[in-house]
Scaffold this active site. Structure first.
Site, short mmCIF file in Angstrom:
data_model
loop_
_atom_site.label_atom_id
_atom_site.label_comp_id
_atom_site.label_asym_id
_atom_site.label_seq_id
_atom_site.Cartn_x
_atom_site.Cartn_y
_atom_site.Cartn_z
N SER A 189 14.92 4.44 12.24
CA SER A 189 13.74 4.76 11.45
C SER A 189 13.79 6.20 10.95
O SER A 189 13.79 7.15 11.73
CB SER A 189 12.48 4.56 12.28
N ASP A 213 13.64 -1.86 2.63
CA ASP A 213 12.49 -2.14 1.76
C ASP A 213 12.83 -3.15 0.66
O ASP A 213 11.93 -3.67 0.00
CB ASP A 213 11.98 -0.84 1.13
C1 S3P Z 1 10.47 5.52 4.85
C2 S3P Z 1 11.27 4.97 5.83
C3 S3P Z 1 11.35 3.52 6.07
C4 S3P Z 1 10.85 2.72 4.88
C5 S3P Z 1 9.56 3.25 4.35
C6 S3P Z 1 9.70 4.69 3.91
C7 S3P Z 1 10.42 7.00 4.71
O1 S3P Z 1 10.55 3.19 7.19
O2 S3P Z 1 10.71 1.37 5.24
O3 S3P Z 1 9.12 2.48 3.23
O4 S3P Z 1 9.93 7.49 3.68
O5 S3P Z 1 10.88 7.67 5.64
P1 S3P Z 1 11.12 3.32 8.70
O6 S3P Z 1 11.39 4.73 8.98
O7 S3P Z 1 10.00 2.78 9.56
O8 S3P Z 1 12.33 2.47 8.76
#
Ligand code: S3P
Length: 429
Positions: free
Chosen positions: A168, A316
């Protein structure tokens, strides 16, 4: 709500489009601009609901921010200049605002309460709270201190070395932002790389950050210097038009000025493997981010397996990739994507429900989906599940269904792409 009939009467997608600014980068530009010293200008900012939440949050923290459509000017307060807000901070639907702000607020010397909408209130926050507590953060809230609403009692933090338990970028970024306020050097170790916009932008703001192999280390108590950010077009928004051009006959589309950061473009690798005709041109670099143009043509595609290290690079895009897979010959298997279950909605359940209604052959698994193609999609009544990426996937599906699609709501697209239908109409012929 009265169902909305999707009726674009599209024979093909043709022409040129530029994408609105990247959502992840727009959030980070507001955050780092606000805690840097001096005036930062952000060009091609994404004026969509999620990023406007972040902007409003920093106004509540005492930062003067002027937003004129796509240009934002931020009067940065420096690392110690934010002030205690006199009301709870509202994060709306935005997971990125929530996770990154928890990191930042943990190290600030004041008290904050934070909350979100119904969807965000269901989403797990323990993934950031756990490492932040290891740094000394004091965070309280619902469901054994794991879900919004939460209260943060800002504390002096100590540095940690943290091995990520899930892939993440939001968790990584929260720890790095907290690390800016901690004594000493904070290190995050990633098993699988996730989007690295925070790291690239910290460097662009003059921050001292070391990246080696899968380790990122940030020095605490450093100052950032104001700068200019040109936000690249959002690859995750472009993904819907890429899909439309691939699956609608006789299409040819050029998408200009899109962010092509390799931590975000897993979908391109997948599509090339499926047989897609997509060309990349005019690659350049702006504020550390790779940007370029894409030319996409209608293609005959075949199914593949998508799993492992690819998943964070296209997380995404999985709803729209699933639609593409219904138009590919053979089987597409999506594995290791259990994170989809904790997005704006459970995107595995939502995608399977919607595509099944439309006539696809798709099966839900614990950590993904199995799709058998190629199937003719019929049409029918479906729900967007209040999720912007579901709504846009359904609109693209409606370009190829035999009968109309009726959808319950389109307002959720304002989260990331308010002009989606306007832009689609530019290229429908
Ligand atoms: C994001 C990270 C992702 C992504 C989200 C935006 C970001 O989430 O799905 O739309 O801007 O850091 P995760 O960190 O939960 O994977």
């Amino acid at each position: 709500m009265k169902p909305i009939k999707l009726d674009f009467n599209a024979r093909a997608l043709r022409g040129n489009l530029s994408m609105p600014g990247d959502k992840s980068i727009s959030h980070r530009a507001i955050i780092l601009g606000s805690i840097a010293n001096g005036t930062t200008t952000v060009k091609n900012f994404l004026p969509a609901k999620d990023c406007l939440r972040t902007l409003e949050v920093f106004r509540c923290l005492g930062v003067q921010i002027v937003q004129d459509n796509y240009t934002v000017t931020i009067d940065g307060k420096g690392i110690a200049g934010l002030v205690e807000p006199d009301k709870p901070l509202y994060f709306g639907n935005s997971g990125t605002t929530a996770r990154l702000m928890l990191g930042l607020l943990s190290g600030l010397p004041f008290f904050t309460t934070v909350y979100g909408d119904q969807s965000l209130s269901q989403r797990p926050m323990d993934r950031v709270i756990k490492p932040l507590k290891m740094m000394g953060a004091s965070i309280f809230g619902r469901d054994s201190h794991t879900r919004l609403p939460l209260a943060i009692n800002g504390q002096p933090l100590s540095s940690i070395t943290y091995e990520m338990e899930i892939e993440s970028a939001q968790v990584k970024s929260a720890i790095l932002l907290a690390g800016l306020y901690a004594e000493g050097e904070t290190t995050v170790i990633e098993r699988i790389p996730t989007r690295n916009h925070t790291e690239l932008m910290l460097k662009h703001f003059g921050g001292s950050l070391k990246t080696r192999n899968n380790q990122i280390s940030i020095q605490g108590k450093q100052q950032l210097k104001a700068t200019q950010i040109n936000v690249p077009g959002d690859f995750s928004s472009a993904a819907f038009f890429i899909a439309g051009a691939l699956i609608l006959q006789n299409s040819q589309l050029v998408i200009k000025n899109i962010g092509l950061n390799p931590t975000r473009t897993g979908m391109l690798d997948v599509l090339w493997q499926m047989g897609a005709h997509i060309q990349v041109s005019d690659i350049k670099e702006t504020n550390g981010e790779r940007v370029g143009n894409l030319t996409i043509e209608t293609s005959n595609l075949c199914g593949i397996t998508i799993d492992g290290k690819l998943i964070p690079r296209l997380i995404d895009e999985l709803p729209i990739i699933s639609l593409i897979a219904t138009q590919a010959e053979g089987q597409t298997v999506i594995k290791n994507a259990e994170e989809l279950r904790v997005k704006e909605t459970d995107r595995i359940k939502a995608v399977v429900d919607v595509l099944t209604t439309l006539g696809a052959s798709i099966k839900e698994t614990a950590d993904g989906m199995i799709i058998n193609g190629k199937t003719t999609l019929i049409g029918g009544s479906v729900s967007a599940y209040g999720d912007h990426r579901m709504a846009m996937m359904i609109i693209i599906a409606s370009l190829i269904t035999k009968e109309p699609i009726y959808i319950d709501d389109l307002s959720c697209m304002n989260i990331s792409y308010p002009r989606f239908i306007h832009d689609l109409k530019q290229i429908v012929i």
